[in-house]
Design an enzyme around this catalytic site. Structure first.
Site, PDB file in Angstrom:
ATOM      1  N   GLY A  55      -9.134   7.728  11.346  1.00  0.00           N
ATOM      2  CA  GLY A  55     -10.486   7.927  11.734  1.00  0.00           C
ATOM      3  C   GLY A  55     -10.583   8.083  13.298  1.00  0.00           C
ATOM      4  N   PRO A 153       9.350   6.339   0.068  1.00  0.00           N
ATOM      5  CA  PRO A 153       8.034   5.662   0.514  1.00  0.00           C
ATOM      6  C   PRO A 153       8.021   5.682   2.332  1.00  0.00           C
ATOM      7  CG  PRO A 153       8.924   4.346  -1.370  1.00  0.00           C
ATOM      8  CD  PRO A 153      10.205   5.399  -0.930  1.00  0.00           C
ATOM      9  N   GLY A 155       5.146   4.562   5.488  1.00  0.00           N
ATOM     10  CA  GLY A 155       3.745   4.019   5.782  1.00  0.00           C
ATOM     11  C   GLY A 155       3.966   4.228   7.421  1.00  0.00           C
ATOM     12  N   CYS A 156       2.384   3.863   7.753  1.00  0.00           N
ATOM     13  CA  CYS A 156       2.229   4.095   9.246  1.00  0.00           C
ATOM     14  C   CYS A 156       1.404   3.052   9.836  1.00  0.00           C
ATOM     15  CB  CYS A 156       1.345   5.432   9.132  1.00  0.00           C
ATOM     16  SG  CYS A 156       1.090   5.955  11.022  1.00  0.00           S
ATOM     17  N   HIS A 198       7.994  11.978  11.264  1.00  0.00           N
ATOM     18  CA  HIS A 198       6.707  11.141  11.480  1.00  0.00           C
ATOM     19  C   HIS A 198       6.162  11.271  12.826  1.00  0.00           C
ATOM     20  CE1 HIS A 198       4.160   7.828   9.718  1.00  0.00           C
ATOM     21  NE2 HIS A 198       3.984   7.922  11.190  1.00  0.00           N
ATOM     22  N   GLU A 199       6.841  10.958  13.791  1.00  0.00           N
ATOM     23  CA  GLU A 199       6.376  10.737  15.065  1.00  0.00           C
ATOM     24  C   GLU A 199       5.850  12.113  15.733  1.00  0.00           C
ATOM     25  OE1 GLU A 199       5.204   7.935  15.983  1.00  0.00           O
ATOM     26  OE2 GLU A 199       6.653   6.893  14.331  1.00  0.00           O
ATOM     27  N   HIS A 202       2.492  13.015  14.584  1.00  0.00           N
ATOM     28  CA  HIS A 202       1.272  12.503  15.500  1.00  0.00           C
ATOM     29  C   HIS A 202       0.989  13.264  16.741  1.00  0.00           C
ATOM     30  CE1 HIS A 202       0.307   8.732  13.207  1.00  0.00           C
ATOM     31  NE2 HIS A 202       1.839   8.018  13.388  1.00  0.00           N
TER      32      HIS A 202
END
Length: 238
Positions: A55, A153, A155-156, A198-199, A202
């Protein structure tokens, strides 16, 4: 104390973005005036001591390259130190600069051996986990070296309290500069390759929720919610 001084230096650095060559002083003055028409004064400035949450617009921005002339500056050093501090404070395995409110292309990863003791051995093996010493990259570039995909699986810390299954490439190569400004390269496989991907997402303004198997998206504490009649809190601090 030294870290706080460096963070203050960085906040001064942020207040004068012309150092990055992105805007003129005049345009920044107008931007500040315009923002003051509708924003309240912020008392907490980046680099944060917490993870930004989904968000926050910064998580959807493409992070900027760190200019070569600033790589060994006190400001960049302060960002890296704060990233490592937050990474270890929350006991996680990866962090990108946007997650502490700084839209620059910097990532840090660390998979400690003690994590093995916290997981069932079958899970550790199935996810191809292995120890990874603290690894920092400035202006990283990711190259896929094995296009086979693994689904596990994920997460973050910027999507606190949820997880979902995500497909990631089995092996990748990261290249860039380390925190000393020296060229560095590392090949990662299994879970460590997942951390890197994953990073890197970002830095492109992406989250794992953009790639996830939506049918597996779940609250990580749903059982506790039922057991405790809904009296469960998800903390965003530590």
């Amino acid at each position: 104390m030294l870290l706080k001084q460096r963070i203050k230096l960085f906040q001064t650095f942020l207040a004068h973005p012309r150092h990055l060559g992105t805007s003129s002083p005049a345009s920044q003055s107008f931007k500040k005036w315009y923002q003051n028409l509708w924003t309240t004064e912020r008392t907490n400035l980046p680099p944060y001591n917490h993870f930004t949450q989904i968000g926050d617009p910064i998580l959807r921005q493409q992070a900027a390259m760190v200019p070569k002339e600033h790589i060994d500056s006190p400001e960049i050093e302060a960002i890296v130190e704060q990233m490592v501090k937050v990474l270890r404070k929350f006991n996680c395995v990866g962090i990108a600069a946007p997650q502490i409110g700084v839209s620059l292309r910097i990532i840090a990863m660390e998979f400690k051996g003690q994590i093995r003791k916290e997981l069932p051995e079958a899970v550790y093996q199935a996810r191809q986990m292995s120890e990874l010493p603290l690894t920092v990259f400035i202006n990283p570039v990711l190259t896929v070296t094995n296009y086979s995909k693994l689904k596990h699986p994920e997460g973050c810390m910027s999507v606190r309290g949820y997880s979902a299954e995500v497909e990631r490439f089995e092996e990748v190569k990261l290249s860039g500069l380390n925190q000393l400004g020296t060229p560095s390269e590392v090949t990662l496989s299994g879970w460590n390759a997942r951390i890197a991907q994953h990073e890197m997402d970002h830095l492109e303004g992406k989250l794992y929720t953009d790639h996830m198997d939506r049918s597996t998206f779940a609250c990580t504490c749903w059982e506790a919610v039922n057991t405790k009649s809904g009296r469960v809190e998800i903390p965003f601090y530590k």
